[in-house]
Enzyme design. Structure first.
Site, PDB file in Angstrom:
ATOM      1  N   ASN A  14     -29.588  -5.129  10.658  1.00  0.00           N
ATOM      2  CA  ASN A  14     -29.749  -4.289   9.459  1.00  0.00           C
ATOM      3  C   ASN A  14     -28.588  -4.415   8.472  1.00  0.00           C
ATOM      4  O   ASN A  14     -28.716  -4.028   7.304  1.00  0.00           O
ATOM      5  CB  ASN A  14     -29.929  -2.811   9.845  1.00  0.00           C
ATOM      6  CG  ASN A  14     -31.308  -2.493  10.404  1.00  0.00           C
ATOM      7  OD1 ASN A  14     -31.487  -1.540  11.158  1.00  0.00           O
ATOM      8  ND2 ASN A  14     -32.310  -3.294  10.043  1.00  0.00           N
ATOM      9  N   ASP A  40     -40.233   2.265  12.605  1.00  0.00           N
ATOM     10  CA  ASP A  40     -40.432   1.317  11.498  1.00  0.00           C
ATOM     11  C   ASP A  40     -41.379   1.894  10.451  1.00  0.00           C
ATOM     12  O   ASP A  40     -42.275   2.680  10.775  1.00  0.00           O
ATOM     13  CB  ASP A  40     -40.991   0.001  12.064  1.00  0.00           C
ATOM     14  CG  ASP A  40     -40.813  -1.148  11.086  1.00  0.00           C
ATOM     15  OD1 ASP A  40     -40.039  -1.012  10.117  1.00  0.00           O
ATOM     16  OD2 ASP A  40     -41.465  -2.188  11.288  1.00  0.00           O
TER      17      ASP A  40
END
Ligand code: FPP
Length: 261
Positions: A86, A38
């Site tokens: 996503n 991330d």
């Protein structure tokens, strides 16, 4: 030591890396390490770059981490590259990630093979674009006999979807008379997951400062040690992996039992 910019000077990194390498117990290296990569977007934003530039820089961090993992003797490295959530990102970013994936697989295939990496992908791969599936199939086939390390890319992956799919397939097997409900154990359910042959991760690392699982390997991390770092993924260096392993080695893993030592 940190410089005034907050980034480590290369000399410091090399020194910390050497110290950590010497201090690690080679007999207690985690067998399977999973990473939630991330912070690409924020890394780019800080530098006035596009999010896609952040993902490109993230790709270099994958290279470094894979090399460090192989050098340490980690057997399996699972990376969360694209989640089922996503798809909700702006279409240009999703497209750029798919393009980056296809480009990277094409460009890196030979080197992965030369370095003994066995490449795998797990997730809802049937729902990925055809070009991605074709690129994945090619690298999986090329590297399937390698033994130095397994790189497992979690793609179009979601832990709840994985469990839902497993339940669906198990229900079908039960309806067809192949399995009796009373015979369903954790081991039986485990066989219906995306990568049933891989052992559970021993260590889960998340970069980028958040401390959550984000639907990653919900079943498999039941007893994993969790390690969170503020480092944005594109800044993740070999030394950061070594630090995570050192933290892992300092923990007392009891798997729910009592420590009799
Ligand atoms: C999270 O950062 C990262 C991703 C959603 C994708 C991970 C992709 C890469 C590392 C790029 C290369 C991958 C391959 C396999 C070629 P974020 O965008 O959520 O960052 P933010 O939280 O700072 O916005």
């Amino acid at each position: 030591m940190r410089t005034t910019t907050g980034y480590d000077a290369p000399g410091d990194l090399a020194q910390r890396e050497a110290l950590l390498r010497a201090a690690l117990d080679p007999l207690r290296i985690p067998r399977h390490v999973a990473i939630i990569m991330d912070g690409n977007g924020r890394w780019a934003e800080i530098r006035g770059l596009s999010r896609v530039e952040g993902h490109r820089a993230g790709r270099e961090a994958i290279r470094r981490t894979l090399e460090a993992a192989r050098e340490c003797g980690i057997e399996i490295l699972t990376l969360y590259a694209f989640s089922t959530e996503n798809w909700r990102r702006p279409p240009q970013e999703v497209q750029a990630l798919m393009d980056l994936l296809v480009e990277t697989l094409g460009r890196e295939a030979e080197e992965l093979h030369r370095n003994g990496v066995r490449f795998r992908a797990s997730g809802l791969l049937d729902e990925m674009p055809g070009a991605v599936r074709a690129a994945l199939d090619q690298v999986v086939a090329l590297t399937c006999r390698n033994t130095a390390i397994t790189l497992n890319l979690a793609l179009n992956y979601g832990g709840r979807r994985e469990l839902t799919e497993a339940a669906r397939r198990l229900a079908r097997a039960a309806a067809a008379g192949h399995v009796r409900p009373e015979d369903i154990t954790e081991e039986v359910l485990g066989r219906f997951l995306f990568a049933p042959d891989l052992p559970d991760p021993d260590l889960l690392i998340r970069t980028g400062g958040e401390q959550r699982l984000s639907n990653f390997l919900l079943w498999q991390v039941a007893y994993a040690e969790l390690y969170f770092t503020d480092v944005h993924w594109p800044d993740f260096q070999k030394v950061h992996l070594l630090e995570a392993i050192a933290s892992f080695q300092a923990r007392d893993r009891r798997f729910g039992g009592l420590d009799c030592g």
